[in-house]
Design a protein around this motif. Structure first.
Motif, PDB file in Angstrom:
ATOM      1  N   GLY A  65       3.722   5.862 -21.975  1.00  0.00           N
ATOM      2  CA  GLY A  65       3.291   4.652 -22.655  1.00  0.00           C
ATOM      3  C   GLY A  65       3.414   3.406 -21.793  1.00  0.00           C
ATOM      4  N   ALA A  66       3.947   3.558 -20.572  1.00  0.00           N
ATOM      5  CA  ALA A  66       4.094   2.413 -19.669  1.00  0.00           C
ATOM      6  C   ALA A  66       2.752   2.132 -18.994  1.00  0.00           C
ATOM      7  N   ASP A  67       2.290   0.907 -19.113  1.00  0.00           N
ATOM      8  CA  ASP A  67       1.029   0.489 -18.490  1.00  0.00           C
ATOM      9  C   ASP A  67       1.386  -0.273 -17.218  1.00  0.00           C
ATOM     10  N   ILE A  68       1.359   0.427 -16.085  1.00  0.00           N
ATOM     11  CA  ILE A  68       1.783  -0.191 -14.825  1.00  0.00           C
ATOM     12  C   ILE A  68       0.706  -0.051 -13.760  1.00  0.00           C
ATOM     13  N   VAL A  69       0.809  -0.896 -12.747  1.00  0.00           N
ATOM     14  CA  VAL A  69      -0.088  -0.864 -11.592  1.00  0.00           C
ATOM     15  C   VAL A  69       0.764  -0.515 -10.379  1.00  0.00           C
ATOM     16  N   LEU A  70       0.490   0.644  -9.779  1.00  0.00           N
ATOM     17  CA  LEU A  70       1.280   1.099  -8.634  1.00  0.00           C
ATOM     18  C   LEU A  70       0.787   0.529  -7.313  1.00  0.00           C
ATOM     19  N   ALA A  71      -0.480   0.165  -7.246  1.00  0.00           N
ATOM     20  CA  ALA A  71      -1.043  -0.390  -6.015  1.00  0.00           C
ATOM     21  C   ALA A  71      -1.108  -1.905  -6.162  1.00  0.00           C
ATOM     22  N   SER A  72      -0.151  -2.580  -5.565  1.00  0.00           N
ATOM     23  CA  SER A  72      -0.102  -4.035  -5.680  1.00  0.00           C
ATOM     24  C   SER A  72       0.337  -4.629  -4.351  1.00  0.00           C
ATOM     25  N   GLU A  73       0.196  -5.920  -4.246  1.00  0.00           N
ATOM     26  CA  GLU A  73       0.658  -6.627  -3.048  1.00  0.00           C
ATOM     27  C   GLU A  73       2.151  -6.414  -2.870  1.00  0.00           C
ATOM     28  N   SER A  74       2.877  -6.412  -3.975  1.00  0.00           N
ATOM     29  CA  SER A  74       4.326  -6.198  -3.935  1.00  0.00           C
ATOM     30  C   SER A  74       4.658  -4.837  -3.315  1.00  0.00           C
ATOM     31  N   ALA A  75       3.935  -3.804  -3.729  1.00  0.00           N
ATOM     32  CA  ALA A  75       4.186  -2.462  -3.189  1.00  0.00           C
ATOM     33  C   ALA A  75       3.841  -2.396  -1.708  1.00  0.00           C
ATOM     34  N   MET A  76       2.729  -3.003  -1.341  1.00  0.00           N
ATOM     35  CA  MET A  76       2.266  -2.938   0.042  1.00  0.00           C
ATOM     36  C   MET A  76       3.161  -3.722   0.998  1.00  0.00           C
ATOM     37  N   SER A  77       3.825  -4.750   0.494  1.00  0.00           N
ATOM     38  CA  SER A  77       4.592  -5.620   1.384  1.00  0.00           C
ATOM     39  C   SER A  77       6.070  -5.219   1.507  1.00  0.00           C
ATOM     40  N   ARG A  78       6.471  -4.174   0.834  1.00  0.00           N
ATOM     41  CA  ARG A  78       7.873  -3.747   0.913  1.00  0.00           C
ATOM     42  C   ARG A  78       8.199  -3.174   2.285  1.00  0.00           C
ATOM     43  N   LYS A  79       9.423  -3.408   2.693  1.00  0.00           N
ATOM     44  CA  LYS A  79       9.878  -2.893   3.984  1.00  0.00           C
ATOM     45  C   LYS A  79       9.827  -1.363   4.000  1.00  0.00           C
ATOM     46  N   ARG A  80      10.285  -0.743   2.919  1.00  0.00           N
ATOM     47  CA  ARG A  80      10.204   0.718   2.770  1.00  0.00           C
ATOM     48  C   ARG A  80       9.123   1.023   1.736  1.00  0.00           C
ATOM     49  N   SER A  81       8.077   1.686   2.178  1.00  0.00           N
ATOM     50  CA  SER A  81       6.939   1.961   1.302  1.00  0.00           C
ATOM     51  C   SER A  81       7.340   2.811   0.103  1.00  0.00           C
ATOM     52  N   PRO A  82       6.934   2.407  -1.097  1.00  0.00           N
ATOM     53  CA  PRO A  82       7.194   3.247  -2.262  1.00  0.00           C
ATOM     54  C   PRO A  82       6.344   4.522  -2.263  1.00  0.00           C
ATOM     55  N   TYR A  83       5.359   4.591  -1.365  1.00  0.00           N
ATOM     56  CA  TYR A  83       4.474   5.750  -1.307  1.00  0.00           C
ATOM     57  C   TYR A  83       4.980   6.850  -0.369  1.00  0.00           C
ATOM     58  N   ARG A  84       6.192   6.714   0.168  1.00  0.00           N
ATOM     59  CA  ARG A  84       6.665   7.700   1.145  1.00  0.00           C
ATOM     60  C   ARG A  84       6.979   9.056   0.519  1.00  0.00           C
ATOM     61  N   SER A  85       7.362   9.093  -0.761  1.00  0.00           N
ATOM     62  CA  SER A  85       7.642  10.360  -1.446  1.00  0.00           C
ATOM     63  C   SER A  85       7.449  10.162  -2.947  1.00  0.00           C
ATOM     64  N   LEU A  86       7.369  11.261  -3.673  1.00  0.00           N
ATOM     65  CA  LEU A  86       7.267  11.147  -5.127  1.00  0.00           C
ATOM     66  C   LEU A  86       8.510  10.481  -5.709  1.00  0.00           C
ATOM     67  N   ARG A  87       9.687  10.784  -5.152  1.00  0.00           N
ATOM     68  CA  ARG A  87      10.922  10.192  -5.657  1.00  0.00           C
ATOM     69  C   ARG A  87      10.913   8.671  -5.467  1.00  0.00           C
ATOM     70  N   SER A  88      10.491   8.214  -4.284  1.00  0.00           N
ATOM     71  CA  SER A  88      10.475   6.767  -4.053  1.00  0.00           C
ATOM     72  C   SER A  88       9.433   6.090  -4.943  1.00  0.00           C
ATOM     73  N   LEU A  89       8.309   6.764  -5.187  1.00  0.00           N
ATOM     74  CA  LEU A  89       7.283   6.195  -6.067  1.00  0.00           C
ATOM     75  C   LEU A  89       7.770   6.194  -7.517  1.00  0.00           C
ATOM     76  N   ALA A  90       8.497   7.222  -7.923  1.00  0.00           N
ATOM     77  CA  ALA A  90       9.060   7.260  -9.281  1.00  0.00           C
ATOM     78  C   ALA A  90      10.060   6.119  -9.462  1.00  0.00           C
ATOM     79  N   ASP A  91      10.884   5.885  -8.451  1.00  0.00           N
ATOM     80  CA  ASP A  91      11.849   4.776  -8.530  1.00  0.00           C
ATOM     81  C   ASP A  91      11.129   3.433  -8.631  1.00  0.00           C
ATOM     82  N   TYR A  92      10.082   3.266  -7.820  1.00  0.00           N
ATOM     83  CA  TYR A  92       9.301   2.031  -7.846  1.00  0.00           C
ATOM     84  C   TYR A  92       8.626   1.860  -9.211  1.00  0.00           C
TER      85      TYR A  92
END
Length: 103
Positions: A65-92
């Motif tokens: 039920g969470a309406d979120i956007v995973l591809a954002s400027e915030s995600a792209m500008s992080r020092k450690r990419s949230p896209y590096r693994s499923l776990r890091s993306l789940a945390d993000y």
């Protein structure tokens, strides 16, 4: 609404399973939480990542039920990419879902 990292991870793994149905065996995405999702050693190119992110957002919305956007400027500008693994993306995803429900 509070969504746990485990719930997000399950949604991301559902997205992986859906995408893998249309990918040849040598291009399939691992559902291992710590496997490389995007970057060196990943089967995904940039277009594949876009497809995955769109599918993941849909599964997260449907499953939690969470309406979120995973591809954002915030995600792209992080020092450690949230896209590096499923776990890091789940945390993000859990982090931004918490921010959007607090707003």
């Amino acid at each position: 609404m509070t969504v746990s990292p485990d719930q997000m991870l399950a949604s991301l793994q559902n997205a992986v399973a859906e995408l893998n149905l249309s990918l040849p065996p040598d291009r399939q995405i691992s559902d291992d939480p710590d496997a490389v999702l995007y970057g060196e050693g990943s089967p995904l190119d940039s277009l594949g990542l876009v497809n995955f992110v769109m599918t993941a957002e849909q599964h997260i919305g449907d499953d939690t039920g969470a309406d979120i956007v995973l591809a954002s400027e915030s995600a792209m500008s992080r020092k450690r990419s949230p896209y590096r693994s499923l776990r890091s993306l789940a945390d993000y995803a859990t982090e931004i879902a918490g921010q959007s429900s607090a707003a």
